[in-house]
Design an enzyme around this catalytic site. Structure first.
Site, PDB file in Angstrom:
ATOM      1  N   GLU A  78       0.958  -1.068   0.035  1.00 55.24           N
ATOM      2  CA  GLU A  78       0.175  -0.074  -0.472  1.00 55.24           C
ATOM      3  C   GLU A  78       0.606   1.151  -0.625  1.00 55.24           C
ATOM      4  O   GLU A  78       1.691   1.516   0.782  1.00 55.24           O
ATOM      5  CB  GLU A  78      -0.542  -0.429   1.333  1.00 55.24           C
ATOM      6  CG  GLU A  78      -1.508  -0.809   1.590  1.00 55.24           C
ATOM      7  CD  GLU A  78      -3.348  -1.529  -0.135  1.00 55.24           C
ATOM      8  OE1 GLU A  78      -2.758   0.056  -0.593  1.00 55.24           O
ATOM      9  OE2 GLU A  78      -3.713  -1.635  -0.441  1.00 55.24           O
ATOM     10  N   ARG A  88     -18.231  -0.542   4.720  1.00 57.63           N
ATOM     11  CA  ARG A  88     -19.358  -1.160   4.053  1.00 57.63           C
ATOM     12  C   ARG A  88     -20.373  -2.320   5.015  1.00 57.63           C
ATOM     13  O   ARG A  88     -21.550  -3.023   4.897  1.00 57.63           O
ATOM     14  CB  ARG A  88     -18.433  -2.256   2.877  1.00 57.63           C
ATOM     15  CG  ARG A  88     -19.344  -2.973   2.276  1.00 57.63           C
ATOM     16  CD  ARG A  88     -18.675  -3.880   0.451  1.00 57.63           C
ATOM     17  NE  ARG A  88     -16.927  -4.639   1.215  1.00 57.63           N
ATOM     18  CZ  ARG A  88     -17.184  -4.913   1.930  1.00 57.63           C
ATOM     19  NH1 ARG A  88     -18.321  -6.425   1.666  1.00 57.63           N
ATOM     20  NH2 ARG A  88     -15.793  -6.286   1.792  1.00 57.63           N
ATOM     21  N   CYS A 141      -8.338  -1.795   7.465  1.00 58.40           N
ATOM     22  CA  CYS A 141      -6.736  -1.396   7.030  1.00 58.40           C
ATOM     23  C   CYS A 141      -6.431  -0.156   6.986  1.00 58.40           C
ATOM     24  O   CYS A 141      -5.211  -0.217   7.047  1.00 58.40           O
ATOM     25  CB  CYS A 141      -6.295  -2.582   6.044  1.00 58.40           C
ATOM     26  SG  CYS A 141      -7.110  -4.297   6.383  1.00 58.40           S
ATOM     27  N   HIS A 165      -1.286  -5.968   1.653  1.00 60.16           N
ATOM     28  CA  HIS A 165      -2.532  -6.445   1.901  1.00 60.16           C
ATOM     29  C   HIS A 165      -2.163  -7.985   1.330  1.00 60.16           C
ATOM     30  O   HIS A 165      -1.280  -7.714  -0.161  1.00 60.16           O
ATOM     31  CB  HIS A 165      -3.567  -5.904   1.365  1.00 60.16           C
ATOM     32  CG  HIS A 165      -4.987  -5.185   1.505  1.00 60.16           C
ATOM     33  ND1 HIS A 165      -4.884  -3.855   1.220  1.00 60.16           N
ATOM     34  CD2 HIS A 165      -5.586  -5.361   2.904  1.00 60.16           C
ATOM     35  CE1 HIS A 165      -5.818  -3.392   2.547  1.00 60.16           C
ATOM     36  NE2 HIS A 165      -6.148  -4.616   3.006  1.00 60.16           N
TER      37      HIS A 165
END
Ligand code: PCA
Length: 203
Positions: A78, A88, A141, A165
């Site tokens: 990342e 979500r 995250c 990730h």
């Protein structure tokens, strides 16, 4: 020198989280450097608080957080965390923030200060798919990477920090159609390489 590596507990109906499964398997020393491993709950704010208190306790030179990324086939390094929570699904304590800044006094975004391009090259060189990711999402995250870099900018200026990730494990995708996965062995190998490159970069 000390490296702190974290993984998350399972969330979103999964029974396992490949991130901590892989972190747990890392050796206790890499290139003569102590590797401290830690599991972090998939919970907004609590995750950052737990990470921060561990950083205060052990004063690591490098912090690498690892999380599961549904749908990704590569190890993703990342680049950036953004100052927003937009969930979500619920986290592991039922929180589901929407469009909420993480820290009111923080920047809009912070970049990881790990050598992300070198890391991608290094992981690929051992035959494992890797890529730079320009979004860590807007769930826990991204939240944890944001908190890590916020505190690095404030209180741990000499520390390197970043987020990796990792794909699902094969056993998680048995009943999911067209869903990528990676073996635990390869995820562990990739993490070892990432730690090695980060240590070399720090020195
Ligand atoms: N992955 C989630 C949070 C915990 C994890 O392992 C994410 O990508 O936000």
């Amino acid at each position: 020198m000390k490296v702190l590596v974290t993984g998350f507990d399972p969330f979103g109906g999964e029974k396992i989280n490949p991130s901590f499964k892989a972190v747990k398997r890392l050796p206790d020393k890499i290139m003569d450097t102590e590797i401290v491993k830690m599991e972090i709950p998939t919970v907004f704010y609590k995750s950052i608080e737990i990470l921060r208190s561990k950083m205060c306790e052990i004063q690591p030179d490098i912090v690498i957080c690892v999380g599961q990324a549904r749908g990704r086939a590569h190890i993703s390094i990342e680049r950036v965390a953004i100052n927003i929570d937009d969930a979500r699904i619920e986290d592991n304590e039922g929180n589901k923030p929407e469009d909420k800044p993480i820290f009111f006094d923080g920047e809009n975004a912070y970049f990881s200060n790990l050598p992300i391009k070198e890391i991608v090259k290094g992981v690929k060189s051992i035959g494992i798919p890797a890529e730079i990711s320009n979004t860590a999402g807007t769930f826990v995250c991204n939240h944890l990477l944001y908190g890590l870099m916020y505190y690095i900018h404030k209180d741990f200026k000499r520390t390197l920090g970043g987020f990796i990730h990792v794909p699902y494990l094969p056993e998680q995708v048995i009943d999911k159609k067209n869903m990528p996965s990676m073996s635990l062995e390869n995820i562990v190998k990739a993490l070892e390489k990432i730690i090695e490159i980060s240590i070399r970069h720090y020195k």
